[in-house]
Design an enzyme around this catalytic site. Structure first.
Site, PDB file in Angstrom:
ATOM      1  N   ASP A 151      -1.366  -6.565   2.100  1.00  0.00           N
ATOM      2  CA  ASP A 151      -1.334  -7.942   2.577  1.00  0.00           C
ATOM      3  C   ASP A 151      -1.216  -7.944   4.070  1.00  0.00           C
ATOM      4  O   ASP A 151      -2.076  -8.605   4.732  1.00  0.00           O
ATOM      5  CB  ASP A 151      -0.282  -8.725   2.039  1.00  0.00           C
ATOM      6  CG  ASP A 151      -0.603  -9.542   0.815  1.00  0.00           C
ATOM      7  OD1 ASP A 151      -1.508  -9.020   0.343  1.00  0.00           O
ATOM      8  OD2 ASP A 151       0.251 -10.204   0.190  1.00  0.00           O
ATOM      9  N   THR A 205       6.830  -7.528 -13.833  1.00  0.00           N
ATOM     10  CA  THR A 205       7.558  -6.628 -14.441  1.00  0.00           C
ATOM     11  C   THR A 205       7.657  -5.252 -13.663  1.00  0.00           C
ATOM     12  O   THR A 205       8.355  -4.414 -13.892  1.00  0.00           O
ATOM     13  CB  THR A 205       6.699  -6.159 -15.835  1.00  0.00           C
ATOM     14  OG1 THR A 205       5.462  -5.603 -15.379  1.00  0.00           O
ATOM     15  CG2 THR A 205       6.650  -7.364 -16.842  1.00  0.00           C
ATOM     16  N   ASP A 260       4.392  -6.625   2.140  1.00  0.00           N
ATOM     17  CA  ASP A 260       3.349  -5.791   1.462  1.00  0.00           C
ATOM     18  C   ASP A 260       2.408  -5.337   2.185  1.00  0.00           C
ATOM     19  O   ASP A 260       1.600  -6.013   3.105  1.00  0.00           O
ATOM     20  CB  ASP A 260       2.510  -7.163   0.514  1.00  0.00           C
ATOM     21  CG  ASP A 260       1.666  -6.682  -0.316  1.00  0.00           C
ATOM     22  OD1 ASP A 260       0.645  -5.991  -0.114  1.00  0.00           O
ATOM     23  OD2 ASP A 260       1.510  -6.852  -1.482  1.00  0.00           O
ATOM     24  N   ARG A 299       0.601  -3.529  -9.170  1.00  0.00           N
ATOM     25  CA  ARG A 299       1.928  -3.774  -9.808  1.00  0.00           C
ATOM     26  C   ARG A 299       1.839  -5.222 -10.425  1.00  0.00           C
ATOM     27  O   ARG A 299       1.747  -6.123  -9.883  1.00  0.00           O
ATOM     28  CB  ARG A 299       3.035  -3.976  -8.979  1.00  0.00           C
ATOM     29  CG  ARG A 299       3.442  -3.004  -8.357  1.00  0.00           C
ATOM     30  CD  ARG A 299       4.904  -3.086  -7.678  1.00  0.00           C
ATOM     31  NE  ARG A 299       5.234  -4.017  -6.672  1.00  0.00           N
ATOM     32  CZ  ARG A 299       6.253  -4.133  -6.125  1.00  0.00           C
ATOM     33  NH1 ARG A 299       7.357  -3.412  -6.170  1.00  0.00           N
ATOM     34  NH2 ARG A 299       6.448  -4.925  -4.966  1.00  0.00           N
TER      35      ARG A 299
END
Ligand code: URA
Length: 206
Positions: free
Chosen positions: A199, A106, A196, A102
């Protein structure tokens, strides 16, 4: 689109463990992997079998074997964290890879890489642990349906209502998730979420 919120106490317990900010990556990977076995059982419940003879130590009998193994598509990176369980349960399946990230500014999906076998007429299982805006999932689903996949199961761990709503336009799609969380925040993270997923698997970030 058919939506399934996977009702299983062990799955909910594992997601709660995954949410903990202080869970180290080694344990995050372990719980993600265990949870993936439960999700893989749910995602494979409608697969077809055919009768097959089998010789036991005592006699010949009729068993069943899976036919038409689905193609498994983990979306990089997070999807890799739940891939192994699906491969274990479906040892004859092919694995296709799609690398999409991603754009942090945006939230639009950026396509980096793909390696996809012929999925024409085949069932596909897409692994996308965090269904957030649904932007990445939409890009992947459109691509696979364009390649004539017959039907797709999208497996996620945590989903945002916004992402689920975005996938409603697809026919021949089943979405399985363990938890539908409250919302997306201004940075398109799922809240309360677990940070995330990539992560948490491979780094130490949230
Ligand atoms: N992807 C993640 O890994 N986490 C989120 O909260 C949203 C998208």
């Amino acid at each position: 689109m058919e939506m399934i919120e996977f009702e299983h106490p062990v799955a909910r317990d594992f997601v709660t463990r995954l949410r903990r900010a202080d869970l180290p990556p080694v344990q995050f990977r372990a719980y993600a992997n265990r949870l993936a076995y439960l999700l893989a059982v749910e995602a494979t419940r409608d697969l077809h079998t055919v009768p097959a003879e089998v010789q036991t130590p005592l006699e010949n009998t009729l068993g069943e074997v899976l036919v038409n193994s689905p193609v498994i598509v983990p979306i990089l990176r997070a999807g890799l964290g739940i891939l192994e369980a699906f491969q274990d349960l479906l040892p004859d399946s092919q694995v296709a890879f799609i690398g999409i990230s991603r754009d942090e500014a945006t939230a639009k999906p950026v396509w980096h890489y793909s390696s996809i076998p012929d999925v024409s007429g085949r069932k596909v299982i897409v692994l996308d642990p965090m269904l957030a805006t649904g932007g990445t999932a939409t890009t992947v689903l459109k691509h696979l349906f364009k390649m004539k996949a017959s039907d797709i199961i999208l497996v996620s761990v945590v989903a945002a209502p916004e992402g689920i709503a975005k996938l409603e336009v697809f026919d021949n799609l089943r979405v399985i998730t363990v938890c539908v969380d409250r919302e997306l925040d201004s940075k398109w993270f799922i809240r309360p979420g677990l940070g995330d997923f990539g992560d948490r698997l491979y780094s130490d970030g949230i």
